[in-house]
Design a protein around this motif. Structure first.
Motif, PDB file in Angstrom:
ATOM      1  N   ILE A   1      -8.224   9.025   1.612  1.00  0.00           N
ATOM      2  CA  ILE A   1      -7.150   7.196   0.763  1.00  0.00           C
ATOM      3  C   ILE A   1      -8.071   6.942  -0.580  1.00  0.00           C
ATOM      4  O   ILE A   1      -8.895   7.344  -1.406  1.00  0.00           O
ATOM      5  CB  ILE A   1      -8.841   6.741   1.782  1.00  0.00           C
TER       6      ILE A   1
ATOM      7  N   LYS B   1      -0.624   4.150   1.046  1.00  0.00           N
ATOM      8  CA  LYS B   1      -0.589   4.259   2.586  1.00  0.00           C
ATOM      9  C   LYS B   1      -1.283   2.967   3.374  1.00  0.00           C
ATOM     10  O   LYS B   1      -2.674   2.692   2.658  1.00  0.00           O
ATOM     11  CB  LYS B   1      -1.076   6.413   2.548  1.00  0.00           C
TER      12      LYS B   1
ATOM     13  N   ALA C   1       0.812  -1.531  -0.652  1.00  0.00           N
ATOM     14  CA  ALA C   1       0.444  -0.247   0.721  1.00  0.00           C
ATOM     15  C   ALA C   1       0.396   1.021   0.157  1.00  0.00           C
ATOM     16  O   ALA C   1       1.916   1.598   0.530  1.00  0.00           O
ATOM     17  CB  ALA C   1      -1.112   0.095   1.165  1.00  0.00           C
TER      18      ALA C   1
ATOM     19  N   ASP D   1      -4.608   2.348  -1.495  1.00  0.00           N
ATOM     20  CA  ASP D   1      -3.980   2.658   0.032  1.00  0.00           C
ATOM     21  C   ASP D   1      -4.579   1.359   0.546  1.00  0.00           C
ATOM     22  O   ASP D   1      -5.348   0.918  -0.009  1.00  0.00           O
ATOM     23  CB  ASP D   1      -4.853   3.775   0.846  1.00  0.00           C
TER      24      ASP D   1
ATOM     25  N   ALA E   1      -9.935   1.402  -1.277  1.00  0.00           N
ATOM     26  CA  ALA E   1      -9.273   0.474  -0.814  1.00  0.00           C
ATOM     27  C   ALA E   1      -8.852  -0.836  -0.356  1.00  0.00           C
ATOM     28  O   ALA E   1      -9.641  -1.378  -0.314  1.00  0.00           O
ATOM     29  CB  ALA E   1      -8.775   1.958   0.177  1.00  0.00           C
TER      30      ALA E   1
END
Length: 280
Positions: free
Chosen positions: A174, A131, A129, A178, A204
């Motif tokens: 997001i 983040k 990922a 992520d 995500a």
């Protein structure tokens, strides 16, 4: 569902070798959740293939699913909703021994119920990922704080805040690059379920950590990791659930560290040197 009763009802349909496995589960179902296919085959003097056929005959996809069903049965048979870890007449020695046994039992059950394929997918989701967003409320937030610290030390870009409003603000940013790790022992914490829904809608990769059984979080997340359902409705504190969830996330953290060991070692040494300056 009473698994032992189901086995007894289906008993006549089993082959001779499958009946050996059936007898083992009827007499040792509490121990069975800690055993592998190979160990059950050895104990019953059968083969791994026989154990697999037995599991399939009970309409389970695999031994892991059967173990979860047995564990759920064991929990449903508990008559009281309160914790039994301590008793008013216990002395300090009894409290220490009970806590030790409770910890060991919970961790052993966690590893017995681990699905390695899902663990591997979770490792990829976090490691790859851009983040990593973490979310948990109350005791689950404490667990998130711990893994936030560890992942940050090895250079991962982690987003975490115990304040639900700030977390929702963070989730505005997001993306599908992520991942979001949502921790809720019950799997039904309203705030955590909401975060999972938002992260999922944004594309995500979502990883849920909760106890086994049906719950809202497991319906939403791409990957659901389970911890033992060892705590009652009325509990003295999140002890077993906190310990098992910490252990589960530590396993993932160690696996990620292992993948990038040379770089991670450098990062940890650099962090240590920075902190050391505060002590000089």
């Amino acid at each position: 569902m009473d698994i032992v009763l189901q086995i007894k009802e289906e008993y006549r349909k089993f082959t001779k070798s499958e009946k050996k496995v059936a007898d083992y589960f009827i007499e040792n179902y509490k121990d069975a959740i800690n055993e592998s296919i190979q160990s059950i085959a050895a104990t019953t003097d059968t083969s791994p293939a026989t154990v697999i056929r037995f599991v399939k005959a009970l309409k389970f996809d695999g031994l892991q699913q059967l173990k979860l069903a047995i564990a759920a049965d064991m929990d449903s048979q508990k008559p009281d909703i309160t914790d039994e870890i301590i008793h008013p007449k216990d002395g300090l020695y009894e409290i220490v021994e009970k806590n030790k046994r409770n910890l060991v039992k919970s961790i052993e059950k966690l590893y017995a119920l681990m699905d390695m394929d899902l663990i591997e997918k979770s490792i990829d989701a976090i490691d790859l990922a851009k983040k990593v967003y973490l979310f948990g409320v109350g005791a689950s937030g404490i667990v998130c704080y711990d893994i936030n610290y560890k992942l940050s030390r090895i250079g991962k870009d982690v987003v975490f805040n115990n304040d639900i409003h700030l977390q929702l603000v963070n989730l505005n940013f997001i993306t599908k690059e992520d991942s979001c790790v949502c921790v809720s022992y019950s799997g039904n914490t309203k705030e955590t379920v909401l975060v999972a829904e938002i992260a999922k809608k944004a594309g995500a990769k979502t990883v849920g950590i909760c106890c086994y059984g049906k719950n809202e979080l497991s319906k939403i997340c791409d990957i659901t990791l389970r911890v033992p359902h060892d705590e009652r409705e009325l509990r003295l504190g999140a002890i077993s659930s906190r310990n098992t969830t910490l252990t589960l996330l530590d396993t993932i953290y160690l696996a990620i560290t292992h993948r990038h060991y040379p770089e991670v070692l450098h990062d940890i040494e650099a962090t240590r040197d920075l902190i050391k300056r505060l002590r000089d």
